[in-house]
Design an enzyme around this catalytic site. Sequence first.
Site, PDB file in Angstrom:
ATOM      1  CG  ASP A   1      -1.908   1.182   1.174  1.00 55.08           C
ATOM      2  OD1 ASP A   1      -2.791   1.154   0.296  1.00 55.08           O
ATOM      3  OD2 ASP A   1      -1.805   2.104   1.992  1.00 55.08           O
ATOM      4  CB  SER A   2       0.350   4.653  -1.281  1.00 49.60           C
ATOM      5  OG  SER A   2      -0.935   4.886  -0.731  1.00 49.60           O
TER       6      SER A   2
ATOM      7  CE1 TYR B   1       3.053   5.887  -3.565  1.00 45.35           C
ATOM      8  CE2 TYR B   1       2.098   4.035  -4.757  1.00 45.35           C
ATOM      9  CZ  TYR B   1       3.169   4.608  -4.095  1.00 45.35           C
ATOM     10  OH  TYR B   1       4.348   3.918  -3.975  1.00 45.35           O
TER      11      TYR B   1
ATOM     12  CB  CYS C   1      -2.942   0.731  -2.693  1.00 49.21           C
ATOM     13  SG  CYS C   1      -2.851   2.472  -3.155  1.00 49.21           S
ATOM     14  CG  ASN C   2      -9.400   1.109  -3.777  1.00 46.84           C
ATOM     15  OD1 ASN C   2     -10.167   0.456  -4.466  1.00 46.84           O
ATOM     16  ND2 ASN C   2      -9.371   0.998  -2.456  1.00 46.84           N
ATOM     17  CB  THR C   3      -4.255   5.205  -5.815  1.00 50.58           C
ATOM     18  OG1 THR C   3      -5.232   5.964  -5.092  1.00 50.58           O
ATOM     19  CG2 THR C   3      -3.610   6.101  -6.842  1.00 50.58           C
TER      20      THR C   3
ATOM     21  CD  GLU D   1      -2.057   8.735   5.974  1.00 55.91           C
ATOM     22  OE1 GLU D   1      -1.190   9.619   5.888  1.00 55.91           O
ATOM     23  OE2 GLU D   1      -2.000   7.643   5.379  1.00 55.91           O
TER      24      GLU D   1
ATOM     25  CB  CYS E   1     -10.012   5.104  -0.088  1.00 55.65           C
ATOM     26  SG  CYS E   1      -8.475   5.622   0.725  1.00 55.65           S
ATOM     27  CB  THR E   2      -7.416   0.462   2.199  1.00 58.01           C
ATOM     28  OG1 THR E   2      -6.262   1.226   1.811  1.00 58.01           O
ATOM     29  CG2 THR E   2      -7.734  -0.552   1.102  1.00 58.01           C
ATOM     30  CG  HIS E   3      -6.378   5.890   4.516  1.00 57.58           C
ATOM     31  ND1 HIS E   3      -5.595   5.308   3.539  1.00 57.58           N
ATOM     32  CD2 HIS E   3      -5.516   6.540   5.339  1.00 57.58           C
ATOM     33  CE1 HIS E   3      -4.330   5.597   3.762  1.00 57.58           C
ATOM     34  NE2 HIS E   3      -4.251   6.339   4.849  1.00 57.58           N
TER      35      HIS E   3
END
Length: 276
Positions: free
Chosen positions: A13-14, A45, A76-78, A161, A195-197
Amino acid sequence: MNAESVQPIGVFDSGYGGLTVLREIVQKLPQYDYVYLGDNARTPYGTRSFDTVYHYTLECVQHLFDRGCRLVILACNTASAKALRNIQQLDLPKIAPDRRVLGVIRPTAEVIGSYSKTGQVGVLATKGTVTSESYLIEIEKFFPDVKVYQEACPMWVPLVENGEYDHPGADYFVKQHIDHLMSQSSSIDTLLLACTHYPLLIEKIRQMSPANTTILSQGRIVADSLADYLLRHPELETQCSKHGQRTFLTTDSTETFDRQATVFYVEPVHSQHLAL
């Protein structure tokens, strides 16, 4: 235990978000060894160009291959939207024809239509994922009658974050994007957190969404898909080592990573620094 005996499953993941996916994978498939790589020094990203995301992702995938990974998940989706296809079609045949790289978009697209009764779903994602239109393209392959609406939520990752995901300050930004998405169609009954966040915001998203809206995070979907993939590819599954080991790598400060990662992984994390 010698190095040759450890061929972990790589999870990339980014930054931190992929840890929400890894957590679900480990819960479903605890016997395997895993190496998680967060490219925190170069995150985010989501705002970067296709070429930049592709080159960064390929560099990290190559490192995971160098550590013995036969299979790498782009959690990571991006990266899945901007890099996966090139890596699968252009790079793997040349650099590692016997290894595999999988993403998070296709497994989600394969099942999302079955959750919606109205045939209208909303996708909440980063600007990069929305711009790529990857979900529009992939969902249409499996559910051509499903109508997909997208909403970019650029403030959500910084909120998470910076530890604001459960504070009142996040309410405005969550409500703003939910309202904007729902204004596109009152018949949207399923929301995908693409988005994994975003799973860390799920309680606020649920509060701001219409009653009876189905809200999907990707961790469980990807874990189920990986279990199925390994069953269907025993030639690869037998090469994945099974010692229950977890290794965490970050391209930035290990102290910062360990503190933040524990929020996403819900267990203490002790990482190693990786210089790329």
